[in-house]
Design a protein around this motif. Structure first.
Motif, PDB file in Angstrom:
ATOM      1  N   THR A   1     -44.553  10.593 -43.115  1.00  0.00           N
ATOM      2  CA  THR A   1     -43.659   9.608 -42.510  1.00  0.00           C
ATOM      3  C   THR A   1     -42.757  10.375 -41.559  1.00  0.00           C
ATOM      4  N   PHE A   2     -42.642   9.925 -40.330  1.00  0.00           N
ATOM      5  CA  PHE A   2     -41.827  10.645 -39.352  1.00  0.00           C
ATOM      6  C   PHE A   2     -41.377   9.705 -38.240  1.00  0.00           C
ATOM      7  N   LYS A   3     -40.506  10.210 -37.390  1.00  0.00           N
ATOM      8  CA  LYS A   3     -40.061   9.440 -36.227  1.00  0.00           C
ATOM      9  C   LYS A   3     -40.938   9.801 -35.034  1.00  0.00           C
ATOM     10  N   GLN A   4     -41.669   8.827 -34.546  1.00  0.00           N
ATOM     11  CA  GLN A   4     -42.536   9.023 -33.394  1.00  0.00           C
ATOM     12  C   GLN A   4     -41.752   8.735 -32.118  1.00  0.00           C
ATOM     13  N   GLY A   5     -41.875   9.619 -31.139  1.00  0.00           N
ATOM     14  CA  GLY A   5     -41.164   9.428 -29.882  1.00  0.00           C
ATOM     15  C   GLY A   5     -40.185  10.547 -29.608  1.00  0.00           C
ATOM     16  N   ALA A   6     -39.329  10.327 -28.638  1.00  0.00           N
ATOM     17  CA  ALA A   6     -38.402  11.365 -28.195  1.00  0.00           C
ATOM     18  C   ALA A   6     -37.453  11.797 -29.309  1.00  0.00           C
ATOM     19  N   VAL A   7     -37.237  13.109 -29.418  1.00  0.00           N
ATOM     20  CA  VAL A   7     -36.325  13.646 -30.421  1.00  0.00           C
ATOM     21  C   VAL A   7     -34.961  13.895 -29.792  1.00  0.00           C
ATOM     22  N   ALA A   8     -33.942  13.999 -30.629  1.00  0.00           N
ATOM     23  CA  ALA A   8     -32.587  14.283 -30.151  1.00  0.00           C
ATOM     24  C   ALA A   8     -32.575  15.627 -29.427  1.00  0.00           C
ATOM     25  N   GLY A   9     -31.929  15.676 -28.309  1.00  0.00           N
ATOM     26  CA  GLY A   9     -31.829  16.924 -27.564  1.00  0.00           C
ATOM     27  C   GLY A   9     -32.896  17.120 -26.508  1.00  0.00           C
ATOM     28  N   ASP A  10     -33.854  16.194 -26.432  1.00  0.00           N
ATOM     29  CA  ASP A  10     -34.894  16.300 -25.405  1.00  0.00           C
ATOM     30  C   ASP A  10     -34.372  15.694 -24.109  1.00  0.00           C
ATOM     31  N   LYS A  11     -33.858  16.552 -23.235  1.00  0.00           N
ATOM     32  CA  LYS A  11     -33.237  16.086 -21.991  1.00  0.00           C
ATOM     33  C   LYS A  11     -34.246  15.565 -20.977  1.00  0.00           C
ATOM     34  N   MET A  12     -35.534  15.892 -21.169  1.00  0.00           N
ATOM     35  CA  MET A  12     -36.560  15.436 -20.245  1.00  0.00           C
ATOM     36  C   MET A  12     -37.224  14.127 -20.682  1.00  0.00           C
ATOM     37  N   ALA A  13     -36.827  13.621 -21.860  1.00  0.00           N
ATOM     38  CA  ALA A  13     -37.452  12.410 -22.386  1.00  0.00           C
ATOM     39  C   ALA A  13     -37.268  11.237 -21.433  1.00  0.00           C
ATOM     40  N   MET A  14     -38.334  10.466 -21.267  1.00  0.00           N
ATOM     41  CA  MET A  14     -38.316   9.307 -20.376  1.00  0.00           C
ATOM     42  C   MET A  14     -38.151   8.022 -21.172  1.00  0.00           C
ATOM     43  N   GLY A  15     -37.825   6.942 -20.464  1.00  0.00           N
ATOM     44  CA  GLY A  15     -37.559   5.670 -21.122  1.00  0.00           C
ATOM     45  C   GLY A  15     -38.700   5.144 -21.961  1.00  0.00           C
ATOM     46  N   HIS A  16     -39.944   5.411 -21.540  1.00  0.00           N
ATOM     47  CA  HIS A  16     -41.074   4.874 -22.298  1.00  0.00           C
ATOM     48  C   HIS A  16     -41.394   5.704 -23.540  1.00  0.00           C
ATOM     49  N   GLU A  17     -40.588   6.735 -23.832  1.00  0.00           N
ATOM     50  CA  GLU A  17     -40.755   7.548 -25.036  1.00  0.00           C
ATOM     51  C   GLU A  17     -39.702   7.228 -26.092  1.00  0.00           C
ATOM     52  N   LYS A  18     -38.805   6.317 -25.802  1.00  0.00           N
ATOM     53  CA  LYS A  18     -37.687   6.090 -26.703  1.00  0.00           C
ATOM     54  C   LYS A  18     -37.251   4.627 -26.688  1.00  0.00           C
ATOM     55  N   PRO A  19     -36.462   4.251 -27.747  1.00  0.00           N
ATOM     56  CA  PRO A  19     -36.014   5.079 -28.871  1.00  0.00           C
ATOM     57  C   PRO A  19     -37.151   5.340 -29.861  1.00  0.00           C
ATOM     58  N   ALA A  20     -37.033   6.438 -30.604  1.00  0.00           N
ATOM     59  CA  ALA A  20     -38.062   6.822 -31.559  1.00  0.00           C
ATOM     60  C   ALA A  20     -38.229   5.737 -32.625  1.00  0.00           C
ATOM     61  N   ILE A  21     -39.433   5.637 -33.173  1.00  0.00           N
ATOM     62  CA  ILE A  21     -39.734   4.609 -34.165  1.00  0.00           C
ATOM     63  C   ILE A  21     -40.214   5.257 -35.463  1.00  0.00           C
ATOM     64  N   ASP A  22     -39.944   4.599 -36.586  1.00  0.00           N
ATOM     65  CA  ASP A  22     -40.371   5.095 -37.893  1.00  0.00           C
ATOM     66  C   ASP A  22     -41.823   4.723 -38.129  1.00  0.00           C
ATOM     67  N   VAL A  23     -42.647   5.733 -38.409  1.00  0.00           N
ATOM     68  CA  VAL A  23     -44.065   5.476 -38.669  1.00  0.00           C
ATOM     69  C   VAL A  23     -44.525   6.240 -39.899  1.00  0.00           C
ATOM     70  N   LEU A  24     -45.556   5.731 -40.525  1.00  0.00           N
ATOM     71  CA  LEU A  24     -46.197   6.381 -41.661  1.00  0.00           C
ATOM     72  C   LEU A  24     -47.677   6.474 -41.315  1.00  0.00           C
ATOM     73  N   VAL A  25     -48.199   7.698 -41.319  1.00  0.00           N
ATOM     74  CA  VAL A  25     -49.586   7.917 -40.896  1.00  0.00           C
ATOM     75  C   VAL A  25     -50.344   8.678 -41.972  1.00  0.00           C
ATOM     76  N   ASP A  26     -51.509   8.176 -42.340  1.00  0.00           N
ATOM     77  CA  ASP A  26     -52.358   8.844 -43.320  1.00  0.00           C
ATOM     78  C   ASP A  26     -52.979  10.099 -42.732  1.00  0.00           C
TER      79      ASP A  26
END
Length: 377
Positions: free
Chosen positions: A69-94
């Protein structure tokens, strides 16, 4: 791709989106964008597959990716992150198995030898079919433009002021395809261990069908790239100063000059750089990689803020790109040898881009995955 009409010119755009053929069917997966009101109970009720079952042997050339289980998308501190990468979402992946490297020329050659498959870039272009994808009234291009070919990279002779004018470094090249990735005079002879490129989405699906594999979802790809490190900008951590040691990217004045500090100007053989913690190579740079998700610029915004966790998400229900309303685009991940810190820095884990399903390019390839259900049938 309405925007591409402006920046590439009509003839390049048309051929870039052309070669409209019947699609190879994607392997069907259960609808898994499951959402409940309580995140904790949601995770507890799902038997997440973290460790590889002892009785299963990894398919040749693949490594195990642990579920999480993790946050998919831009992480805190990523100054290059673009709008279509955020806000991060909670996902659970097998957990699942993934190719340790991008599919190589050798592997794709074996597929073609066994099936006589002809890629999109090697096929003729049907104007009547193409007309359905371009604005009404678009004139038919000259027959010379409708010959089989693809887009190849070319350096700009002078500094570029508009990095959205792609025609300054992309060139429509008749005869360019996976066997001649830089044009008809180029060859893959002696390059068995290089990633196969000039691969359209349909081509990747055809390979998967033959190999009994599938393309990863964006969530799976990102889980694999992070390899247990969920708060880092890059798959090796947050230190960008080691970029040339970790990935094949563009270093210098893009697209004019490349210092080649990383050892390569264009594509590099697979395994030229260190693997991540899961044993996966080139999860940053070298060539972009297809995923099975539709590219929708609003996906993260729509999924965020619902107090939910997405289990094995398969991305947006439909494609949407404001500047490309006619295109059906899929998410590609990982960046390529053309990614520069002055442009998109897409060697970041959360970086993503949309690519038209019928487009093949010199910097785009793929890798495959196998989920447990595919091995136990």
């Amino acid at each position: 791709m309405k925007n591409s009409i402006k920046v590439l010119g009509l003839s390049i755009l048309i051929v870039m989106l052309a070669n409209c053929k019947s699609e190879t069917k994607e392997k069907k997966r259960p609808e898994t964008n499951t959402v409940k009101e309580n995140i904790t109970s949601e995770v507890e009720e799902h038997a997440i597959l973290v460790n590889k079952p002892d009785e299963l042997i990894a398919p040749e050339g693949m490594v195990w990716v642990s579920g999480a289980t993790f946050k998919q998308g831009a992480v805190a501190g990523d100054k290059m992150a673009m709008g279509h990468e955020k806000p991060a979402i909670d996902v659970l992946v097998d957990g699942f198995f993934m190719d340790a490297t991008e599919v190589t020329n050798k592997q794709f050659s074996e597929f073609v030898d066994a099936t006589s498959y002809v890629t999109i870039a090697e096929r003729g272009i049907d104007w009547e079919e193409l007309k359905k994808q371009v604005p009404p009234g678009t004139p038919k291009p000259h027959d010379s433009i409708l010959q089989p070919g693809s887009l190849t990279f070319k350096k700009s002779k002078s500094p570029v002021t508009n990095l959205y004018d792609f025609s300054q470094w992309w060139n429509w090249t008749i005869g360019a395809n996976w066997q001649h990735p830089n044009g008809p005079k180029s060859t893959i002879k002696g390059k068995d261990n290089y990633p196969v490129v000039q691969i359209a989405y349909e081509d990747a699906l055809a390979y998967c069908e033959w190999a009994n594999r599938r393309l990863p979802t964006e969530a799976e790809w990102e889980l694999a790239s992070r390899a247990g490190s969920y708060g880092s900008v890059y798959n090796w951590g947050n230190d960008v100063s080691v970029l040339s040691e970790m990935a094949n990217t563009w270093e210098g004045d893009f697209p004019v000059s490349n210092s080649k500090n990383d050892g390569f100007e264009l594509r590099a053989p697979v395994k030229s750089y260190p693997a991540n913690a899961y044993g996966l190579y080139d999860m940053a740079g070298n060539v972009w990689e297809w995923t099975s998700d539709w590219y929708n610029t609003n996906y993260y915004k729509e999924m965020n803020g619902q107090n939910t966790v997405l289990i094995n998400p398969m991305g947006a229900n439909s494609p949407f790109t404001p500047n490309n309303p006619l295109a059906k685009e899929k998410v590609i991940k990982g960046g390529s040898f053309l990614c520069s810190d002055s442009y998109c820095a897409s060697y970041r884990v959360s970086a993503r881009m949309g690519s038209s399903m019928d487009s093949s390019l010199e910097h785009t390839g793929f890798r495959t995955v196998v989920s447990i259900d595919m091995l136990t049938k």
